[in-house]
Design a protein around this motif. Structure first.
Motif, PDB file in Angstrom:
ATOM      1  N   UNK A   1       3.894  -1.628   4.700  1.00 45.52           N
ATOM      2  CA  UNK A   1       4.083  -0.024   4.351  1.00 45.52           C
ATOM      3  C   UNK A   1       3.773   0.129   2.789  1.00 45.52           C
ATOM      4  N   UNK A   2       3.345   1.330   2.188  1.00 46.62           N
ATOM      5  CA  UNK A   2       3.137   1.755   0.752  1.00 46.62           C
ATOM      6  C   UNK A   2       3.149   3.046   0.605  1.00 46.62           C
ATOM      7  N   UNK A   3       2.904   3.612  -0.741  1.00 45.64           N
ATOM      8  CA  UNK A   3       3.294   4.838  -1.055  1.00 45.64           C
ATOM      9  C   UNK A   3       1.970   4.935  -2.134  1.00 45.64           C
ATOM     10  N   UNK A   4       1.718   6.427  -2.392  1.00 49.43           N
ATOM     11  CA  UNK A   4       0.715   6.619  -3.533  1.00 49.43           C
ATOM     12  C   UNK A   4       1.294   6.392  -4.822  1.00 49.43           C
ATOM     13  N   UNK A   5       1.641   5.291  -5.115  1.00 51.59           N
ATOM     14  CA  UNK A   5       2.483   5.136  -6.454  1.00 51.59           C
ATOM     15  C   UNK A   5       1.491   4.277  -7.447  1.00 51.59           C
ATOM     16  N   UNK A   6       0.294   4.112  -7.132  1.00 55.56           N
ATOM     17  CA  UNK A   6      -0.549   3.554  -8.100  1.00 55.56           C
ATOM     18  C   UNK A   6      -1.331   4.376  -8.869  1.00 55.56           C
ATOM     19  N   UNK A   7      -2.337   3.589  -9.853  1.00 57.90           N
ATOM     20  CA  UNK A   7      -2.963   4.407 -10.695  1.00 57.90           C
ATOM     21  C   UNK A   7      -3.860   5.418  -9.978  1.00 57.90           C
ATOM     22  N   UNK A   8      -3.791   6.650 -10.584  1.00 50.85           N
ATOM     23  CA  UNK A   8      -4.416   8.053 -10.125  1.00 50.85           C
ATOM     24  C   UNK A   8      -4.294   7.971  -8.732  1.00 50.85           C
ATOM     25  N   UNK A   9      -2.869   7.703  -8.370  1.00 50.71           N
ATOM     26  CA  UNK A   9      -2.479   8.256  -6.958  1.00 50.71           C
ATOM     27  C   UNK A   9      -2.884   7.322  -6.046  1.00 50.71           C
ATOM     28  N   UNK A  10      -3.470   6.236  -6.161  1.00 48.65           N
ATOM     29  CA  UNK A  10      -3.802   5.131  -5.347  1.00 48.65           C
ATOM     30  C   UNK A  10      -2.567   4.516  -4.620  1.00 48.65           C
ATOM     31  N   UNK A  11      -2.751   3.929  -3.456  1.00 45.31           N
ATOM     32  CA  UNK A  11      -1.877   3.107  -2.370  1.00 45.31           C
ATOM     33  C   UNK A  11      -1.389   1.833  -3.336  1.00 45.31           C
ATOM     34  N   UNK A  12      -0.064   1.670  -3.344  1.00 42.98           N
ATOM     35  CA  UNK A  12       0.538   0.296  -3.477  1.00 42.98           C
ATOM     36  C   UNK A  12       1.089   0.111  -2.315  1.00 42.98           C
ATOM     37  N   UNK A  13       1.232  -1.538  -1.941  1.00 41.86           N
ATOM     38  CA  UNK A  13       2.003  -1.809  -0.655  1.00 41.86           C
ATOM     39  C   UNK A  13       2.918  -2.984  -0.894  1.00 41.86           C
ATOM     40  N   UNK A  14       3.893  -3.117  -0.105  1.00 42.29           N
ATOM     41  CA  UNK A  14       4.612  -4.150  -0.142  1.00 42.29           C
ATOM     42  C   UNK A  14       4.173  -5.267   0.496  1.00 42.29           C
ATOM     43  N   UNK A  15       4.882  -6.369   0.877  1.00 43.33           N
ATOM     44  CA  UNK A  15       4.375  -7.739   1.444  1.00 43.33           C
ATOM     45  C   UNK A  15       4.160  -7.408   2.983  1.00 43.33           C
ATOM     46  N   UNK A  16       2.834  -7.928   3.341  1.00 39.29           N
ATOM     47  CA  UNK A  16       2.551  -7.927   4.725  1.00 39.29           C
ATOM     48  C   UNK A  16       3.575  -8.999   5.760  1.00 39.29           C
ATOM     49  N   UNK A  17       3.880  -8.454   6.781  1.00 33.85           N
ATOM     50  CA  UNK A  17       4.690  -8.968   7.689  1.00 33.85           C
ATOM     51  C   UNK A  17       3.986  -9.337   9.034  1.00 33.85           C
ATOM     52  N   UNK A  18       4.109 -10.313   9.489  1.00 32.47           N
ATOM     53  CA  UNK A  18       3.385 -10.866  10.993  1.00 32.47           C
ATOM     54  C   UNK A  18       4.220 -10.931  12.111  1.00 32.47           C
ATOM     55  N   UNK A  19       4.090 -10.316  13.249  1.00 33.17           N
ATOM     56  CA  UNK A  19       4.920 -10.287  14.201  1.00 33.17           C
ATOM     57  C   UNK A  19       4.392 -11.159  15.322  1.00 33.17           C
ATOM     58  N   UNK A  20       4.824 -12.337  15.734  1.00 36.93           N
ATOM     59  CA  UNK A  20       4.225 -12.974  16.919  1.00 36.93           C
ATOM     60  C   UNK A  20       4.912 -12.553  18.075  1.00 36.93           C
ATOM     61  N   UNK A  21       4.143 -11.907  18.942  1.00 40.39           N
ATOM     62  CA  UNK A  21       4.894 -10.998  20.119  1.00 40.39           C
ATOM     63  C   UNK A  21       4.292 -11.717  21.493  1.00 40.39           C
ATOM     64  N   UNK A  22       3.597 -12.903  21.470  1.00 36.09           N
ATOM     65  CA  UNK A  22       3.270 -13.542  22.621  1.00 36.09           C
ATOM     66  C   UNK A  22       2.509 -12.853  23.521  1.00 36.09           C
ATOM     67  N   UNK A  23       2.500 -13.166  24.750  1.00 36.16           N
ATOM     68  CA  UNK A  23       1.675 -12.379  25.952  1.00 36.16           C
ATOM     69  C   UNK A  23       2.628 -12.242  27.109  1.00 36.16           C
ATOM     70  N   UNK A  24       2.166 -11.269  27.838  1.00 34.30           N
ATOM     71  CA  UNK A  24       3.060 -11.079  29.178  1.00 34.30           C
ATOM     72  C   UNK A  24       2.468 -11.942  30.190  1.00 34.30           C
TER      73      UNK A  24
END
Length: 166
Positions: A143-166
């Protein structure tokens, strides 16, 4: 004459051939009891994961300028599909000239990103995303917001979710 040996349980003595037969029957019953529940159980490889992803930016005095959070779940919808559900919420400070946006980035780990963006003033937003993935692939969120220079997006850390299969 047949050989007699003591047995545990109700009988104290029994012929050797009877002991072997009883022992084999007990071993067979124990194996069946151990194997049958595993064989009849549904596959347990698919899981629903709670997802709590955030991005926080503070000013020089430690005050929060942006606080974007996704709270929800990520789950498998078969071996090649996934579902993301939850709420995207945010606080954006109001001392900017332009309107501020928030964004949820998502996608299978082995593929590229896709984004859903909203005005900060529209938050909280209900999220319900269905997508395709390679068989058994995990899902990334950011997730992120337009908090960067010239209203560019900055983001937090990527999170990975291992959900397997059915």
């Amino acid at each position: 004459m047949k050989q007699l040996l003591p047995l545990e349980g109700k009988c104290s003595i029994a012929p050797l051939s009877a002991r072997r037969a009883r022992h084999l029957a007990c071993v067979g019953a124990a194996l069946a009891a151990a194997v049958l529940p595993v064989a009849s159980a549904a596959p347990a490889s698919a899981t629903t994961r709670e997802a709590h992803v955030s991005y926080i930016q503070r000013d020089g005095w430690g005050n929060i300028k942006y606080d974007v959070r996704f709270n929800g779940t990520v789950r498998s919808d078969g071996p090649t599909r996934y579902v993301i559900q939850g709420d995207l919420d945010a606080y954006c400070h109001d001392s900017t000239i332009t309107g501020q946006s928030i964004s949820l980035g998502y996608g299978p780990s082995k593929n590229g990103w896709q984004y859903k963006s909203y005005w900060c003033t529209d938050a909280p937003v209900k999220i319900n995303i269905e997508g395709n993935r390679s068989s058994g692939d995990s899902v990334d969120l950011i997730v992120g917001a337009t908090s960067g220079v010239f209203n560019s997006y900055s983001y937090g850390s990527k999170q990975t979710f291992d959900i397997g299969t059915d």
